[in-house]
Design a protein around this motif. Sequence first.
Motif, PDB file in Angstrom:
ATOM      1  N   ALA A  67       0.673  -1.035   0.071  1.00 52.86           N
ATOM      2  CA  ALA A  67      -0.002  -0.074   0.039  1.00 52.86           C
ATOM      3  C   ALA A  67       0.808   1.054   0.008  1.00 52.86           C
ATOM      4  N   ARG A  68       1.922   1.210   0.875  1.00 52.33           N
ATOM      5  CA  ARG A  68       2.817   2.474   0.808  1.00 52.33           C
ATOM      6  C   ARG A  68       3.478   2.681  -0.521  1.00 52.33           C
ATOM      7  N   LEU A  69       3.817   1.607  -1.280  1.00 50.43           N
ATOM      8  CA  LEU A  69       4.530   1.447  -2.253  1.00 50.43           C
ATOM      9  C   LEU A  69       3.713   2.094  -3.513  1.00 50.43           C
ATOM     10  N   LEU A  70       2.204   2.029  -3.341  1.00 52.09           N
ATOM     11  CA  LEU A  70       1.343   2.262  -4.285  1.00 52.09           C
ATOM     12  C   LEU A  70       0.666   3.721  -3.906  1.00 52.09           C
ATOM     13  N   GLY A  71       1.301   4.505  -2.998  1.00 46.25           N
ATOM     14  CA  GLY A  71       1.007   5.810  -2.710  1.00 46.25           C
ATOM     15  C   GLY A  71      -0.184   6.152  -1.609  1.00 46.25           C
ATOM     16  N   LEU A  72      -0.349   4.843  -0.838  1.00 50.19           N
ATOM     17  CA  LEU A  72      -1.314   4.990   0.064  1.00 50.19           C
ATOM     18  C   LEU A  72      -0.595   4.812   1.586  1.00 50.19           C
ATOM     19  N   ASP A  73      -1.285   5.261   2.461  1.00 49.43           N
ATOM     20  CA  ASP A  73      -0.746   5.398   4.128  1.00 49.43           C
ATOM     21  C   ASP A  73      -1.677   4.280   4.829  1.00 49.43           C
ATOM     22  N   CYS A  74      -1.207   4.125   5.925  1.00 48.03           N
ATOM     23  CA  CYS A  74      -1.744   2.791   6.600  1.00 48.03           C
ATOM     24  C   CYS A  74      -1.799   3.115   8.185  1.00 48.03           C
ATOM     25  N   GLY A  75      -2.694   2.800   8.797  1.00 47.39           N
ATOM     26  CA  GLY A  75      -2.912   2.823  10.283  1.00 47.39           C
ATOM     27  C   GLY A  75      -3.323   1.756  10.823  1.00 47.39           C
ATOM     28  N   PRO A  76      -2.420   0.602  11.077  1.00 50.21           N
ATOM     29  CA  PRO A  76      -2.643  -0.844  11.637  1.00 50.21           C
ATOM     30  C   PRO A  76      -3.198  -0.554  13.099  1.00 50.21           C
ATOM     31  N   MET A  77      -4.053  -1.449  13.519  1.00 52.17           N
ATOM     32  CA  MET A  77      -4.564  -1.487  14.812  1.00 52.17           C
ATOM     33  C   MET A  77      -4.752  -2.905  15.323  1.00 52.17           C
ATOM     34  N   GLY A  78      -4.512  -2.719  16.618  1.00 54.89           N
ATOM     35  CA  GLY A  78      -4.947  -4.060  17.454  1.00 54.89           C
ATOM     36  C   GLY A  78      -6.065  -3.810  18.474  1.00 54.89           C
ATOM     37  N   GLY A  79      -6.433  -2.557  18.433  1.00 52.62           N
ATOM     38  CA  GLY A  79      -7.405  -2.165  19.572  1.00 52.62           C
ATOM     39  C   GLY A  79      -8.831  -2.241  19.211  1.00 52.62           C
ATOM     40  N   PHE A  80      -9.189  -3.777  19.163  1.00 53.00           N
ATOM     41  CA  PHE A  80     -10.579  -4.033  18.845  1.00 53.00           C
ATOM     42  C   PHE A  80     -10.839  -5.454  19.172  1.00 53.00           C
ATOM     43  N   ASP A  81     -12.091  -5.721  19.554  1.00 56.18           N
ATOM     44  CA  ASP A  81     -12.660  -6.967  20.032  1.00 56.18           C
ATOM     45  C   ASP A  81     -12.700  -7.975  18.695  1.00 56.18           C
TER      46      ASP A  81
END
Length: 196
Positions: A136-150
């Motif tokens: 995703a980064r190489l294709l020009g997007l940004d990410c916000g990975p998360m573990g805070g969920f049930d």
Amino acid sequence: MSHVSSQVLDQAFRQARTFNKFQDQPVSDAVLQQIVELAQWGPTAMNGQPVRYVFVRSPEAKQRLAPAMAAGNLAKTLAAPVTVIVAADSQFFEHLPTQFPAVPGARDSFVGNPAMAASTASRDSHLQGAYFIIAARLLGLDCGPMGGFDAAKVNAEFFPDGRFQSQFLINLGYGDPAGNYPRGPRLGFDQVAQIL
């Protein structure tokens, strides 16, 4: 020895950030498909490819995801253009006769060993999720990975038959740096590595 440009290394790693806020710009189906197609080339055990993605984009789908979110992740997830559920297929080994023909009995080693299948599916789907972030980064997007969920709530809502198991989430879009925290330092080589 060939290598990519410093600009590419910056885009994929050194200047890339975990984004909490995104621009009001949609992510097209075509771009989502490109990310998946690029990320699939990362290695997994016996080419098992256990990852499964659910792209949560519509307001209705976001409302289905909302009850599973930790309080600190709810608003940014509802506002993100796309939230990706990175899940593991517990029956990934069904595809091994096609995906890993070099070892004809590969599938059988998982059929009678659910613990090995579960640990392999979890480990490799996490790896594939990391490849997804880099793609995703190489294709020009940004990410916000998360573990805070049930995870149990996500699984019940999106995977009620129990075959897929959510591993982590990624908010995805075109980042707005105004939502970034100050960049934290990284541990040095001597703190994380040894050469024997």
